[in-house]
Design a protein around this motif. Sequence first.
Motif, PDB file in Angstrom:
ATOM      1  N   UNK A 177      14.610   5.859   2.758  1.00 60.94           N
ATOM      2  CA  UNK A 177      13.720   6.347   3.754  1.00 60.94           C
ATOM      3  C   UNK A 177      12.896   7.897   2.957  1.00 60.94           C
ATOM      4  N   UNK A 178      13.731   8.435   2.318  1.00 56.09           N
ATOM      5  CA  UNK A 178      13.007   9.805   1.481  1.00 56.09           C
ATOM      6  C   UNK A 178      12.093   9.198   0.631  1.00 56.09           C
TER       7      UNK A 178
ATOM      8  N   UNK B   9       0.038   3.691   0.253  1.00 53.20           N
ATOM      9  CA  UNK B   9      -0.033   3.120   1.525  1.00 53.20           C
ATOM     10  C   UNK B   9      -1.560   3.619   2.292  1.00 53.20           C
ATOM     11  N   UNK B  10      -1.905   4.400   2.366  1.00 45.02           N
ATOM     12  CA  UNK B  10      -3.225   4.769   2.899  1.00 45.02           C
ATOM     13  C   UNK B  10      -4.291   4.471   2.127  1.00 45.02           C
TER      14      UNK B  10
ATOM     15  N   UNK C 156      10.287   1.382   3.447  1.00 45.64           N
ATOM     16  CA  UNK C 156       8.834   1.401   2.559  1.00 45.64           C
ATOM     17  C   UNK C 156       7.716   0.469   3.377  1.00 45.64           C
ATOM     18  N   UNK C 157       8.383  -0.600   3.724  1.00 51.05           N
ATOM     19  CA  UNK C 157       7.437  -1.587   4.267  1.00 51.05           C
ATOM     20  C   UNK C 157       6.749  -1.091   5.353  1.00 51.05           C
ATOM     21  N   UNK C 158       7.700  -0.320   6.205  1.00 55.08           N
ATOM     22  CA  UNK C 158       6.872   0.406   7.592  1.00 55.08           C
ATOM     23  C   UNK C 158       5.962   1.414   7.261  1.00 55.08           C
ATOM     24  N   UNK C 159       6.263   2.192   6.090  1.00 57.52           N
ATOM     25  CA  UNK C 159       5.248   3.100   5.912  1.00 57.52           C
ATOM     26  C   UNK C 159       4.040   2.382   5.230  1.00 57.52           C
ATOM     27  N   UNK C 160       4.246   1.343   4.654  1.00 53.08           N
ATOM     28  CA  UNK C 160       2.782   0.587   4.180  1.00 53.08           C
ATOM     29  C   UNK C 160       2.101  -0.003   5.216  1.00 53.08           C
ATOM     30  N   UNK C 161       2.557  -0.507   6.095  1.00 57.12           N
ATOM     31  CA  UNK C 161       2.137  -0.877   7.412  1.00 57.12           C
ATOM     32  C   UNK C 161       1.467   0.322   7.998  1.00 57.12           C
TER      33      UNK C 161
END
Length: 431
Positions: A13-14, A25-26, A62-67
């Motif tokens: 998560x970190x 991601x952005x 990481x996938x959640x952050x990318x989405x």
Amino acid sequence: MRSTDYQSRWLRLAKAMQPNTLVKALSGAPLIWSTLTDDGTAATTIHRVFSRQCWREDGVAGGAVLVAGAVFMLPVLVATATIYTSRCGGRVRKETRKSLPRQWAEQITLGVRLAVPPPWYYIFELYRPTHYRRAAEYLYRSETKSGIYDMLRRQRGCHASTEGLRDKALFGIRCREHGLPVVDTLATARDGVIEGIDALPDADLFFKPIKGAGGRGASRWIFIGDDRYQASDGQTVTREALQAHLCELSKEERYLVRRYVVAEPSLGDLTPGALSTVRVVTCIDQDGVPEATHAVFRMASSRDVVVDNFHAGGVAASVDLATGELGMATDLGLRADSRWWSTHPTTGAPILGRRLPYWDEVLALATCAHRAFGDQVAIGWDIAILDNGPCLIEGNKSPDLDIIQRTSRTPAGNSRLGDLLALHLKSAFAT
């Protein structure tokens, strides 16, 4: 659940919340580039492999952050395009007669179609039709600096050489072990203590954080006699005061003390406030041999700075690999008054068409140096040309390609460097 499982999840998560992951991601790059049709070109291969590995390596967190980044991409894109159109649009309108609304709309289009962040619309002059059509051939910072370079390093397991490039003190040691000319390191300082010498010598000195980047924290001190040194801003201090200053700096992070060197005399008119250096990018070729693929000559733009870094306000000119001849010089392209120069903006010295001395030796040094860090795929070398020949300043484990593509006005994705990076990525992550 075991404590180690909790720790592992927190670590993932970190990692997912690191700034570089958020930038990726952005930008929408991991999502958008995964939809590109494979046309067989090196640039598309790099984009697609990068995108796929982002989803594979970053895990569920990481996938959640990318989405989430993809969700917020459009408002960030709109805001950023508005800011940079306001800053640079007037200049471009004068150059091209392209209206501000059209520039803004093109940035949005490129961002949605190809994940091009708005600043790079101006850095790479994508407002020019010929450049706009080749936008997908450029390699962008979000996929290189903490993207494909890191992916290849993890796959190759080259920790020791990576630390040798990151830590400037270790870099000097490794270069000397391999018989490479490197600027003298006189001392290091950490936790308020200077190590290696009892007192600062009667010499011109250069202080720099051991793990600093972009010229951050660097300072130059010219010895003027009588135990006194002068800074670039004219401030004069005693040896005792300078040592105390260095000790204070080192309480926050480790510092390196180097002898300050000056350029070969014929280049003096291109070094108004700082040592000018050549950035040479080398990459391991298909036979495992280091090859120089690009070169740029970096110069300070004014007399009151101590570094020549491009992202710190410096200017740079592309260098012809075959001849050592300089092209036009430019800045990063993100100012209202950004432009191109055939002569130095401060000294007026000629740049365009000028040939660098010791050019064959510069290229030979870069490729020899790469052999000392041979498990790295690509390295950016900062090389000073001194009176007695070229000398290594430092190596960069994640060479910036903004300076390469901006100064050459040509995308790197399908260049020789792009071909080699694509080759390594396909080999490391079978497609």
